[in-house]
Write a protein that holds these residues in place. Structure first.
Motif, mmCIF file in Angstrom:
data_model
loop_
_atom_site.group_PDB
_atom_site.id
_atom_site.type_symbol
_atom_site.label_atom_id
_atom_site.label_comp_id
_atom_site.label_asym_id
_atom_site.label_seq_id
_atom_site.Cartn_x
_atom_site.Cartn_y
_atom_site.Cartn_z
ATOM 1 N N GLY A 168 2.624 -0.808 -7.916
ATOM 2 C CA GLY A 168 3.060 0.568 -8.132
ATOM 3 C C GLY A 168 3.030 1.498 -6.922
ATOM 4 N N GLN A 169 2.479 1.017 -5.799
ATOM 5 C CA GLN A 169 2.331 1.940 -4.672
ATOM 6 C C GLN A 169 3.671 2.470 -4.155
ATOM 7 N N GLU A 170 4.694 1.609 -4.110
ATOM 8 C CA GLU A 170 5.981 2.090 -3.590
ATOM 9 C C GLU A 170 6.620 3.138 -4.506
ATOM 10 N N PRO A 171 6.789 2.845 -5.803
ATOM 11 C CA PRO A 171 7.403 3.887 -6.640
ATOM 12 C C PRO A 171 6.565 5.167 -6.718
ATOM 13 N N TYR A 172 5.252 5.042 -6.706
ATOM 14 C CA TYR A 172 4.433 6.257 -6.747
ATOM 15 C C TYR A 172 4.529 7.034 -5.422
ATOM 16 N N SER A 173 4.684 6.320 -4.306
ATOM 17 C CA SER A 173 4.875 7.021 -3.029
ATOM 18 C C SER A 173 6.175 7.820 -3.062
ATOM 19 N N LEU A 174 7.232 7.195 -3.617
ATOM 20 C CA LEU A 174 8.503 7.909 -3.747
ATOM 21 C C LEU A 174 8.351 9.109 -4.687
ATOM 22 N N ALA A 175 7.589 8.903 -5.757
ATOM 23 C CA ALA A 175 7.365 10.006 -6.703
ATOM 24 C C ALA A 175 6.641 11.171 -6.027
ATOM 25 N N VAL A 181 0.926 -7.538 -12.513
ATOM 26 C CA VAL A 181 0.919 -6.463 -11.511
ATOM 27 C C VAL A 181 1.487 -5.182 -12.110
ATOM 28 N N LEU A 182 2.470 -5.348 -13.005
ATOM 29 C CA LEU A 182 3.050 -4.159 -13.623
ATOM 30 C C LEU A 182 2.046 -3.461 -14.543
ATOM 31 N N GLU A 183 1.176 -4.244 -15.136
ATOM 32 C CA GLU A 183 0.153 -3.654 -15.989
ATOM 33 C C GLU A 183 -0.763 -2.762 -15.146
ATOM 34 N N LYS A 184 -1.114 -3.260 -13.982
ATOM 35 C CA LYS A 184 -1.936 -2.453 -13.070
ATOM 36 C C LYS A 184 -1.146 -1.220 -12.606
ATOM 37 N N ALA A 185 0.138 -1.423 -12.335
ATOM 38 C CA ALA A 185 0.980 -0.292 -11.909
ATOM 39 C C ALA A 185 1.013 0.792 -12.978
ATOM 40 N N ARG A 186 1.164 0.367 -14.212
ATOM 41 C CA ARG A 186 1.215 1.338 -15.320
ATOM 42 C C ARG A 186 -0.093 2.110 -15.443
ATOM 43 N N LEU A 187 -1.199 1.405 -15.247
ATOM 44 C CA LEU A 187 -2.498 2.075 -15.320
ATOM 45 C C LEU A 187 -2.630 3.134 -14.231
ATOM 46 N N GLY A 188 -2.029 2.852 -13.083
ATOM 47 C CA GLY A 188 -2.086 3.812 -11.974
ATOM 48 C C GLY A 188 -3.490 4.049 -11.472
ATOM 49 N N PHE A 234 0.842 -1.185 0.000
ATOM 50 C CA PHE A 234 0.000 0.000 0.000
ATOM 51 C C PHE A 234 0.881 1.241 0.000
ATOM 52 N N PHE A 235 0.266 2.362 -0.231
ATOM 53 C CA PHE A 235 1.034 3.600 -0.305
ATOM 54 C C PHE A 235 1.724 3.859 1.037
#
Lengths: 284, 145
Positions: free
Chosen positions: A113-120, A146-153, A74-75
């Protein structure tokens, strides 16, 4: 994984852990149970289901339930690693890279994607200090789904409520029906690539900061050593590596040493690190 | 380097130690569910089915956290919060707005009115833990991550 396998796992997990998985959670099952397969030397998820059908309440059963019920992403998960990023790593990196104005960060178990987006988000908050900088966050994961979901954001209201302060939700997400989409500004900072950490990753280049949290726990000791030593090569000499709370380099490699001030933070040993493994490189 | 609001939003805080909660919701089901979750998290819980009762309870003993429904008859959550923040010690409770109105406008209005966090219905125990953690109750340290 066949539909029948997925149906079996849904029923199995519901009975043993109370975990209720919707049909859309197939990617989650695959991403969580693939490392369990590797750990137990099982070739495929179908073979894993076969093994579960035959046995009762052993190590494998426990590992499957644990993998599905813990390590949720999670974020701002665990918060401390993100406080450390905001308060220590980012300010020092900004000072150390002032000449190059370039910063590369790797989220090595990016999942959805929660970790990289949190860093972003934290980089975005640094604002003017990074104006004109080239900041790149690379998120990798074993699972292409999971990466597909991450890309969708795109995240459900359950997902955005776990760890994400509401002020940041309002600031960085827009509502799309019942879901929330990460802003294009943040999405543009992160690139996602499929990667098995057991395979070579030199092609990713060198990173200033690496977050590799809660993935080494699935590997045996020789594999941990191999991955950590290759991570050390991918880390800038003054770079910083963040591991999960249950992970360490101690007893596995001398290429990296713990930062005495910050739990979970590791740095390169010095160039003469093999001879003096406890001397830290001047890291940020 | 960060905006103060964002810093506060992410900031670790351990300032809240007393665990007293007030649930304000006109739905008996939501009160029951929220009470069950909060009690498992070691909160001493009271509940109120309307805003006037909630404000009277706060005047008697100010809780450390209030789970406040947005849509209630007679006095809505916005009005309750406005009165609460003007009351003696009314700035102290952490207020988690709780509503089915899951749009940015509703969230922004709640924050503007003085809410500390926002819980969208339906919610579960994990979300409650995350939100309490975010407003300073350090729940994660006692919970498995």
């Amino acid at each position: 994984m066949t539909e029948a396998d997925f149906a079996f796992l849904r029923d199995y997990l519901r009975k043993r852990s109370g975990l209720s998985l919707g049909a859309e959670k197939r990617y989650l099952v695959e991403s969580r149970l693939t490392p369990v397969c590797r750990r137990f030397g099982i070739a495929t998820l179908t073979d894993l289901v076969g093994a579960l059908r035959l046995s009762r309440e052993g190590q494998l059963e426990r590992a499957v339930v644990e993998a599905m019920t813990t390590n949720e992403t999670f974020f701002f998960r665990d918060r401390a690693p993100f406080d450390l990023f905001r308060d220590v790593l980012l300010p020092k990196a900004i000072a150390a890279r002032a000449a190059q104005r370039r910063l590369r960060i790797w989220s090595a178990a990016a999942s959805t994607g929660q970790e990289p987006y949190s860093l972003a988000m934290m980089i975005h908050e640094a604002g003017a200090q990074l104006a004109g900088w080239q900041v790149e966050i690379v998120g990798t994961d074993l699972s292409t789904e999971v990466l597909e979901k991450a890309r969708l954001g795109l995240y459900s209201h359950f997902e955005v409520q776990r760890g994400l302060p509401v002020q940041l939700l309002v600031k960085h997400f827009t509502q799309v029906g019942e879901q929330w989409r990460i802003s294009p500004a943040l999405a543009g900072m992160v690139s996602f690539r499929p990667l098995n950490l057991l395979s070579p990753f030199e092609h990713l280049g060198q990173f200033d900061i690496i977050y590799c949290r809660n993935v080494l726990i699935y590997f045996d000791a020789p594999t941990k050593t191999d991955v950590l030593e290759r991570i050390a090569k991918a880390l800038a000499p003054d770079g910083a590596l963040l591991l999960g709370a249950a992970e360490t380099v101690i007893g596995l490699t001398e290429a990296l040493v713990p930062d005495p001030q910050n739990r979970g933070l590791y740095r390169q040993a010095t160039v003469a690190g093999r001879a003096a493994p406890h001397r830290l490189a001047a890291g940020f | 380097m960060m905006t103060s609001s964002a810093q506060n939003a992410i900031k670790s805080s351990t300032e809240n130690t007393a665990k007293t909660a007030l649930i304000v919701d006109d739905s008996a089901v939501i009160r029951k569910v929220a009470r069950r979750i909060l009690e498992t998290l070691d909160f001493t819980v009271r509940d109120a089915e309307d805003g006037a009762t909630a404000l009277a309870m706060c005047a008697e003993a100010m809780p450390t956290v209030i789970l406040l429904d947005w849509n209630m008859p007679n006095m809505d959550g916005y009005e309750v919060l406005r009165h609460l923040r003007q009351a003696p010690l009314g700035d102290r409770p952490k207020v988690l707005f709780c509503t089915t109105e899951n749009d940015v406008g509703a969230i922004a209005r709640a924050l503007h009115a003085g809410a500390d966090e926002y819980i969208m219905k339906p919610f579960d125990r994990e979300i409650m833990i995350a939100k309490l953690d975010q407003v300073g109750f350090a729940m994660r340290s006692s919970e498995a991550a």
